[in-house]
Design a protein around this motif. Structure first.
Motif, PDB file in Angstrom:
ATOM      1  N   MET A   1       1.021  -1.100  -0.136  1.00 27.79           N
ATOM      2  CA  MET A   1      -0.064  -0.007  -0.247  1.00 27.79           C
ATOM      3  C   MET A   1       1.205   1.233   0.018  1.00 27.79           C
ATOM      4  SD  MET A   1      -3.417   1.201   1.278  1.00 27.79           S
ATOM      5  CE  MET A   1      -4.286  -0.419   1.166  1.00 27.79           C
ATOM      6  N   HIS A   2       0.704   2.125  -0.855  1.00 33.84           N
ATOM      7  CA  HIS A   2       1.174   3.551  -1.028  1.00 33.84           C
ATOM      8  C   HIS A   2       0.327   4.576  -1.191  1.00 33.84           C
ATOM      9  CE1 HIS A   2       1.785   2.480  -5.077  1.00 33.84           C
ATOM     10  NE2 HIS A   2       1.670   3.180  -5.358  1.00 33.84           N
ATOM     11  N   GLU A   3       0.775   5.903  -0.855  1.00 34.21           N
ATOM     12  CA  GLU A   3       0.024   6.953  -0.906  1.00 34.21           C
ATOM     13  C   GLU A   3       0.580   7.926  -2.238  1.00 34.21           C
ATOM     14  OE1 GLU A   3      -1.813  10.036   2.511  1.00 34.21           O
ATOM     15  OE2 GLU A   3       0.552   9.821   2.366  1.00 34.21           O
ATOM     16  N   PHE A   4      -0.411   8.613  -2.866  1.00 31.19           N
ATOM     17  CA  PHE A   4      -0.254   9.875  -3.661  1.00 31.19           C
ATOM     18  C   PHE A   4      -0.957  10.988  -3.309  1.00 31.19           C
ATOM     19  CE2 PHE A   4      -1.904  12.430  -7.044  1.00 31.19           C
ATOM     20  CZ  PHE A   4      -0.821  12.901  -7.578  1.00 31.19           C
ATOM     21  N   THR A   5      -0.412  11.995  -2.950  1.00 29.20           N
ATOM     22  CA  THR A   5      -1.023  13.294  -2.400  1.00 29.20           C
ATOM     23  C   THR A   5      -0.456  14.413  -2.908  1.00 29.20           C
ATOM     24  OG1 THR A   5      -2.067  14.209  -0.350  1.00 29.20           O
ATOM     25  CG2 THR A   5       0.244  13.138  -0.124  1.00 29.20           C
ATOM     26  N   ARG A   6      -1.328  15.420  -2.802  1.00 27.27           N
ATOM     27  CA  ARG A   6      -0.612  16.673  -3.164  1.00 27.27           C
ATOM     28  C   ARG A   6      -1.123  17.726  -2.318  1.00 27.27           C
ATOM     29  NH1 ARG A   6      -2.367  16.223  -9.041  1.00 27.27           N
ATOM     30  NH2 ARG A   6      -3.991  17.773  -8.473  1.00 27.27           N
ATOM     31  N   VAL A   7      -2.084  17.195  -1.089  1.00 30.04           N
ATOM     32  CA  VAL A   7      -2.497  18.117  -0.036  1.00 30.04           C
ATOM     33  C   VAL A   7      -1.526  18.717   0.729  1.00 30.04           C
ATOM     34  CG1 VAL A   7      -3.777  17.835   2.103  1.00 30.04           C
ATOM     35  CG2 VAL A   7      -4.481  16.294  -0.018  1.00 30.04           C
ATOM     36  N   ASP A   8      -1.862  19.978   0.943  1.00 35.73           N
ATOM     37  CA  ASP A   8      -0.753  20.787   1.747  1.00 35.73           C
ATOM     38  C   ASP A   8      -1.604  21.391   3.151  1.00 35.73           C
ATOM     39  OD1 ASP A   8       1.027  22.646   3.166  1.00 35.73           O
ATOM     40  OD2 ASP A   8       1.970  23.000   1.126  1.00 35.73           O
ATOM     41  N   ARG A   9      -1.478  20.845   3.979  1.00 28.03           N
ATOM     42  CA  ARG A   9      -2.559  21.120   5.332  1.00 28.03           C
ATOM     43  C   ARG A   9      -2.248  22.496   5.901  1.00 28.03           C
ATOM     44  NH1 ARG A   9      -2.692  15.228   7.143  1.00 28.03           N
ATOM     45  NH2 ARG A   9      -4.971  14.732   6.707  1.00 28.03           N
ATOM     46  N   ASP A  10      -0.655  22.676   6.024  1.00 30.59           N
ATOM     47  CA  ASP A  10      -0.335  24.003   6.166  1.00 30.59           C
ATOM     48  C   ASP A  10      -0.905  25.184   5.374  1.00 30.59           C
ATOM     49  OD1 ASP A  10       1.044  22.763   8.537  1.00 30.59           O
ATOM     50  OD2 ASP A  10       2.730  22.535   7.380  1.00 30.59           O
ATOM     51  N   GLU A  11      -0.810  25.052   4.165  1.00 30.17           N
ATOM     52  CA  GLU A  11      -1.290  26.147   3.248  1.00 30.17           C
ATOM     53  C   GLU A  11      -2.733  25.883   2.830  1.00 30.17           C
ATOM     54  OE1 GLU A  11       0.655  28.673   2.136  1.00 30.17           O
ATOM     55  OE2 GLU A  11       2.157  28.093   3.753  1.00 30.17           O
ATOM     56  N   SER A  12      -3.309  24.841   3.270  1.00 25.39           N
ATOM     57  CA  SER A  12      -4.845  24.851   2.953  1.00 25.39           C
ATOM     58  C   SER A  12      -5.012  24.659   1.642  1.00 25.39           C
ATOM     59  CB  SER A  12      -5.741  25.828   3.595  1.00 25.39           C
ATOM     60  OG  SER A  12      -5.459  26.140   5.008  1.00 25.39           O
ATOM     61  N   VAL A  13      -4.242  23.844   0.940  1.00 23.96           N
ATOM     62  CA  VAL A  13      -4.410  23.729  -0.665  1.00 23.96           C
ATOM     63  C   VAL A  13      -5.312  22.551  -0.732  1.00 23.96           C
ATOM     64  CG1 VAL A  13      -3.247  22.853  -2.833  1.00 23.96           C
ATOM     65  CG2 VAL A  13      -2.062  24.712  -0.956  1.00 23.96           C
ATOM     66  N   SER A  14      -6.384  22.883  -1.700  1.00 25.25           N
ATOM     67  CA  SER A  14      -7.099  21.817  -2.036  1.00 25.25           C
ATOM     68  C   SER A  14      -6.669  20.639  -2.977  1.00 25.25           C
ATOM     69  CB  SER A  14      -8.505  22.209  -2.631  1.00 25.25           C
ATOM     70  OG  SER A  14      -9.423  23.055  -1.679  1.00 25.25           O
ATOM     71  N   ALA A  15      -6.849  19.482  -2.772  1.00 16.45           N
ATOM     72  CA  ALA A  15      -6.258  18.509  -3.437  1.00 16.45           C
ATOM     73  C   ALA A  15      -6.645  17.203  -3.129  1.00 16.45           C
ATOM     74  CB  ALA A  15      -4.685  18.791  -3.401  1.00 16.45           C
ATOM     75  N   PRO A  16      -6.338  16.247  -4.082  1.00 14.11           N
ATOM     76  CA  PRO A  16      -6.674  14.844  -3.973  1.00 14.11           C
ATOM     77  C   PRO A  16      -5.361  14.057  -2.944  1.00 14.11           C
ATOM     78  CG  PRO A  16      -5.632  15.046  -6.012  1.00 14.11           C
ATOM     79  CD  PRO A  16      -5.758  16.444  -5.401  1.00 14.11           C
ATOM     80  N   CYS A  17      -6.090  12.719  -2.479  1.00 18.55           N
ATOM     81  CA  CYS A  17      -5.038  12.053  -1.663  1.00 18.55           C
ATOM     82  C   CYS A  17      -5.719  10.594  -2.046  1.00 18.55           C
ATOM     83  CB  CYS A  17      -4.944  12.208  -0.335  1.00 18.55           C
ATOM     84  SG  CYS A  17      -3.963  10.979   0.694  1.00 18.55           S
ATOM     85  N   VAL A  18      -4.585   9.648  -2.474  1.00 14.67           N
ATOM     86  CA  VAL A  18      -5.093   8.394  -3.057  1.00 14.67           C
ATOM     87  C   VAL A  18      -3.991   7.287  -2.428  1.00 14.67           C
ATOM     88  CG1 VAL A  18      -5.302   6.701  -4.805  1.00 14.67           C
ATOM     89  CG2 VAL A  18      -5.711   9.295  -5.361  1.00 14.67           C
ATOM     90  N   LEU A  19      -4.856   6.329  -1.780  1.00 12.49           N
ATOM     91  CA  LEU A  19      -4.276   5.553  -1.203  1.00 12.49           C
ATOM     92  C   LEU A  19      -4.250   4.221  -2.341  1.00 12.49           C
ATOM     93  CD1 LEU A  19      -5.524   5.525   2.423  1.00 12.49           C
ATOM     94  CD2 LEU A  19      -3.125   6.011   1.659  1.00 12.49           C
ATOM     95  N   LEU A  20      -3.010   3.559  -2.579  1.00 12.55           N
ATOM     96  CA  LEU A  20      -3.075   2.633  -3.645  1.00 12.55           C
ATOM     97  C   LEU A  20      -2.587   1.172  -3.304  1.00 12.55           C
ATOM     98  CD1 LEU A  20      -0.919   4.961  -5.998  1.00 12.55           C
ATOM     99  CD2 LEU A  20      -3.469   4.134  -6.676  1.00 12.55           C
ATOM    100  N   SER A  21      -3.218   0.181  -3.583  1.00 15.82           N
ATOM    101  CA  SER A  21      -2.751  -1.018  -2.984  1.00 15.82           C
ATOM    102  C   SER A  21      -2.368  -1.825  -4.498  1.00 15.82           C
ATOM    103  CB  SER A  21      -4.034  -1.874  -2.604  1.00 15.82           C
ATOM    104  OG  SER A  21      -3.558  -3.337  -2.518  1.00 15.82           O
ATOM    105  N   GLY A  22      -1.096  -1.712  -4.651  1.00 16.91           N
ATOM    106  CA  GLY A  22      -0.546  -2.258  -6.134  1.00 16.91           C
ATOM    107  C   GLY A  22      -0.841  -1.128  -6.878  1.00 16.91           C
ATOM    108  N   PRO A  23      -1.348  -1.368  -8.142  1.00 13.74           N
ATOM    109  CA  PRO A  23      -1.499  -0.236  -9.113  1.00 13.74           C
ATOM    110  C   PRO A  23      -2.955   0.478  -8.920  1.00 13.74           C
ATOM    111  CG  PRO A  23      -1.890  -2.276 -10.292  1.00 13.74           C
ATOM    112  CD  PRO A  23      -1.248  -2.493  -8.838  1.00 13.74           C
ATOM    113  N   ASP A  24      -3.839  -0.244  -8.214  1.00  8.49           N
ATOM    114  CA  ASP A  24      -5.174   0.248  -8.125  1.00  8.49           C
ATOM    115  C   ASP A  24      -5.377   0.997  -6.943  1.00  8.49           C
ATOM    116  OD1 ASP A  24      -5.950  -1.437 -10.111  1.00  8.49           O
ATOM    117  OD2 ASP A  24      -5.739  -3.198  -8.989  1.00  8.49           O
ATOM    118  N   PRO A  25      -6.415   2.151  -7.021  1.00  6.10           N
ATOM    119  CA  PRO A  25      -6.653   2.999  -5.875  1.00  6.10           C
ATOM    120  C   PRO A  25      -7.635   2.184  -5.059  1.00  6.10           C
ATOM    121  CG  PRO A  25      -7.729   3.759  -8.013  1.00  6.10           C
ATOM    122  CD  PRO A  25      -6.712   2.622  -8.213  1.00  6.10           C
ATOM    123  N   SER A  26      -7.508   2.076  -3.737  1.00  8.66           N
ATOM    124  CA  SER A  26      -8.258   1.639  -2.515  1.00  8.66           C
ATOM    125  C   SER A  26      -9.034   2.495  -1.905  1.00  8.66           C
ATOM    126  CB  SER A  26      -7.469   0.831  -1.651  1.00  8.66           C
ATOM    127  OG  SER A  26      -6.746  -0.073  -2.171  1.00  8.66           O
TER     128      SER A  26
END
Length: 124
Positions: A1-26
């Motif tokens: 399992m790994h994560e892809f994210t562009r979220v920046d909580r400190d700057e309050s930047v709206s963005a996606p965060c995806v947790l992947l299991s292998g190549p597929d988003p979970s």
């Protein structure tokens, strides 16, 4: 399992965060900061894919919330650099459209995850 994210909580930047299991988003999350409260039912049933939730029903898990068969959306007042409201969308892309079996688990997850996330945002 790994994560892809562009979220920046400190700057309050709206963005996606995806947790992947292998190549597929979970799990797919959308973190959003807005100036105005969002109409969650319109967001859940709209044409966009970022916040679409199938068969949404209102929930009391947050100030405003809907839970569907494949995800949930919750929002609360949270004043930060980018807005006065924070909205979190959860989507489970692997859930089949007619599968009703996950709604309770989705709501239970969001009851824990949403307030824990809000506590990390430094809302005033």
């Amino acid at each position: 399992m790994h994560e892809f994210t562009r979220v920046d909580r400190d700057e309050s930047v709206s963005a996606p965060c995806v947790l992947l299991s292998g190549p597929d988003p979970s799990l797919e999350f959308q973190f959003s900061w807005d100036e105005f409260a969002t109409d969650l039912m319109a967001q859940a049933t709209g044409n966009g894919t970022v916040s679409r939730v199938n068969q949404p029903r209102r929930s009391d898990l947050a100030a405003k919330a809907v839970v569907g068969t494949d995800g949930a959306i919750a929002t609360t007042r949270c004043k930060t650099k980018r807005g006065k409201y924070f909205t979190l969308t959860l989507q489970l892309p692997q859930v089949k459209l007619m599968d009703q079996s996950h709604r309770k688990d989705i709501e239970k997850f969001m009851r824990a995850y949403f307030p824990a996330t809000v506590r990390t945002l430094g809302c005033s």
